[in-house]
Design a protein around this motif. Structure first.
Motif, short mmCIF file in Angstrom:
data_model
loop_
_atom_site.label_atom_id
_atom_site.label_comp_id
_atom_site.label_asym_id
_atom_site.label_seq_id
_atom_site.Cartn_x
_atom_site.Cartn_y
_atom_site.Cartn_z
N MET A 126 0.83 -1.19 0.00
CA MET A 126 0.00 0.00 0.00
C MET A 126 0.87 1.25 0.00
N THR A 127 0.25 2.39 -0.23
CA THR A 127 0.99 3.64 -0.26
C THR A 127 1.03 4.25 1.11
N GLY A 128 1.65 5.44 1.21
CA GLY A 128 1.78 6.10 2.49
C GLY A 128 0.70 7.12 2.75
N ARG A 129 -0.56 6.82 2.37
CA ARG A 129 -1.64 7.79 2.49
C ARG A 129 -2.64 7.40 3.57
N LEU A 130 -2.26 6.54 4.48
CA LEU A 130 -3.22 6.01 5.44
C LEU A 130 -3.81 7.10 6.32
N THR A 131 -2.98 8.02 6.80
CA THR A 131 -3.48 9.05 7.70
C THR A 131 -4.53 9.92 7.02
N SER A 132 -4.23 10.33 5.78
CA SER A 132 -5.17 11.16 5.03
C SER A 132 -6.45 10.41 4.75
N ASP A 133 -6.34 9.16 4.30
CA ASP A 133 -7.53 8.39 3.96
C ASP A 133 -8.35 8.04 5.20
N ARG A 134 -7.68 7.85 6.32
CA ARG A 134 -8.41 7.59 7.56
C ARG A 134 -9.29 8.79 7.90
N ARG A 135 -8.73 9.99 7.73
CA ARG A 135 -9.52 11.19 8.02
C ARG A 135 -10.70 11.31 7.06
N ILE A 136 -10.44 10.99 5.78
CA ILE A 136 -11.53 11.04 4.79
C ILE A 136 -12.64 10.08 5.19
N PHE A 137 -12.25 8.86 5.55
CA PHE A 137 -13.24 7.85 5.91
C PHE A 137 -14.02 8.27 7.14
N LEU A 138 -13.34 8.70 8.19
CA LEU A 138 -14.01 9.08 9.43
C LEU A 138 -14.98 10.23 9.19
N ALA A 191 -22.30 3.24 -1.35
CA ALA A 191 -22.10 3.12 -2.79
C ALA A 191 -21.78 4.48 -3.41
N GLY A 192 -21.53 4.45 -4.72
CA GLY A 192 -21.32 5.69 -5.45
C GLY A 192 -20.05 6.43 -5.09
N GLY A 193 -19.05 5.73 -4.59
CA GLY A 193 -17.79 6.39 -4.27
C GLY A 193 -17.85 7.32 -3.08
N GLN A 194 -18.81 7.11 -2.19
CA GLN A 194 -18.96 8.01 -1.04
C GLN A 194 -17.71 8.05 -0.16
N LEU A 195 -16.97 6.95 -0.12
CA LEU A 195 -15.79 6.88 0.74
C LEU A 195 -14.49 6.95 -0.04
N GLY A 196 -14.56 7.45 -1.28
CA GLY A 196 -13.36 7.64 -2.06
C GLY A 196 -13.25 6.67 -3.22
N SER A 197 -12.11 6.72 -3.89
CA SER A 197 -11.86 5.84 -5.03
C SER A 197 -11.63 4.41 -4.56
N GLU A 198 -11.55 3.49 -5.52
CA GLU A 198 -11.31 2.09 -5.16
C GLU A 198 -9.95 1.91 -4.49
N THR A 199 -8.96 2.66 -4.94
CA THR A 199 -7.66 2.60 -4.29
C THR A 199 -7.76 3.06 -2.84
N ASP A 200 -8.53 4.13 -2.61
CA ASP A 200 -8.73 4.63 -1.24
C ASP A 200 -9.40 3.58 -0.35
N THR A 201 -10.52 3.02 -0.84
CA THR A 201 -11.27 2.10 0.01
C THR A 201 -10.52 0.78 0.22
N LEU A 202 -9.73 0.38 -0.78
CA LEU A 202 -8.91 -0.81 -0.59
C LEU A 202 -7.89 -0.58 0.52
N GLU A 203 -7.29 0.58 0.51
CA GLU A 203 -6.30 0.92 1.53
C GLU A 203 -6.94 1.00 2.91
N ILE A 204 -8.09 1.63 2.98
CA ILE A 204 -8.80 1.74 4.25
C ILE A 204 -9.18 0.34 4.77
N THR A 205 -9.63 -0.53 3.87
CA THR A 205 -10.00 -1.88 4.25
C THR A 205 -8.80 -2.66 4.76
#
Length: 335
Positions: A1-13, A73-87
């Motif tokens: 995975m990439t080094g974007r976990l902190t940013s994506d965590r904030r997006i998800f929350l 659905a509909g990309g509410q939690l970001g792109s597929e790359t984002d949600t894969l990383e969050i998962t």
């Protein structure tokens, strides 16, 4: 995975709290009622989304409401790359993802993504339902993911605003959107076009604004995402029949007891049957809509395109394990 976990965590929350679902952030913890969170970039009425909802309905029925699925659905939690990383780190329980983002983390996911490796939809489904498919899903576990099942993503073909494509030479100079995948970029470049990696949710805008001339995808996406409104030609190269995957966070999986894991796997497998039923219906409906639109559809002799793909295969299939899987997939399509 990439080094974007902190940013994506904030997006998800921020996203789930804004939707009034902050209590779901603990994943599949039974003390919160067994609600599993799931994400999909496709809209609510898309077959993959409906299949995951069907899976949730089965879990609820089998457990008297103790287990269920809440899908964004509909990309509410970001792109597929984002949600894969969050998962992968447990911020989401489930996500439906194209194989392109998986290629960057697990080499064994590459063979099913090779251009022209599948002869037909039936060939693809036979492969993913076999031991080959199970081996590929199992390869995701070291990356914090449990592969549950495969969904269809259809036969992908090229569509654009400039000209019909009958031969690779017709692709010269075309700016075509691809997922963020080195394999897709190599494929497009080998065919003489210019690959433009952009997120799935930005395709329509990019088409209307002239950022790209076209893209490549299946019949239902062409219609469901309204891309057909912004293009003139749909050329049936059917260069990819890459499946998609429903994956679960290993952290979430580990919190389930053994009986619930059995139920989750069983429901996921059952959802594949429903997804395929819905998918085949959606393809037929999409073809009717395109037939009454201004889009010109043309068949293609695939041989000249496939002949240009051998260097692409050789570039990405480099390990003995990858080569073995590739040979087994090809063999399952012969005869």
């Amino acid at each position: 995975m990439t080094g974007r976990l902190t940013s994506d965590r904030r997006i998800f929350l921020k996203g789930v709290v804004g939707l009034g679902a902050s209590g779901l952030l603990a994943g599949c913890a039974p003390k919160l009622g067994g609600v599993l969170t799931a994400a999909d970039a496709h809209p609510q009425n898309y077959p993959t989304v409906q299949a995951v909802q069907y899976m949730g309905d089965l879990l609820s029925e089998w457990t008297g409401g103790r287990l269920g699925i809440k899908i964004f659905a509909g990309g509410q939690l970001g792109s597929e790359t984002d949600t894969l990383e969050i998962t992968s780190f447990g911020g989401l329980d489930l996500t439906r993802v194209n194989f392109a983002p998986l290629n960057s983390i697990e080499p064994l996911t590459l063979p099913v993504c090779l251009p022209f490796i599948f002869k037909s939809v039936a060939h693809m489904r036979r492969v993913v339902d076999s031991d080959v498919g199970e081996e590929i899903l199992a390869s995701l576990e070291p990356h914090g993911l449990i592969g549950l099942c495969y969904y269809d993503s259809g036969a992908r073909s090229f569509y654009n605003k400039r000209n019909p494509i009958f031969h690779p030479r017709d692709m010269a100079g075309l700016k075509l959107r691809v997922p963020p995948s080195d394999l897709y970029v190599a494929m497009i470049n080998a065919l003489g076009a210019h690959a433009v990696p952009i997120p799935f949710g930005e395709i329509y805008q990019a088409l209307t604004q002239g950022v790209i001339d076209g893209a490549e995808n299946n019949w239902p996406t062409l219609v469901g995402e309204r891309h057909y409104e912004a293009i003139s030609y749909f050329s049936l190269t059917e260069h990819l029949l890459t499946p998609e995957a429903l994956v679960m966070s290993k952290a979430s999986w580990d919190r389930l007891n053994e009986n619930d894991r059995v139920l989750v796997r069983r429901a996921a497998k059952r959802s594949v049957v429903e997804m395929r039923r819905l998918w085949d219906m959606r393809v037929a409906e999409a073809k009717q809509i395109i037939a009454s639109s201004n889009v010109k559809v043309n068949p293609v002799d695939k041989a000249p395109f496939a002949d240009l793909m051998r260097p692409v295969w050789d570039q990405f299939i480099v390990t003995p394990a990858q080569k073995s899987l590739t040979d087994r997939i090809v063999a399952m399509g012969e005869g």
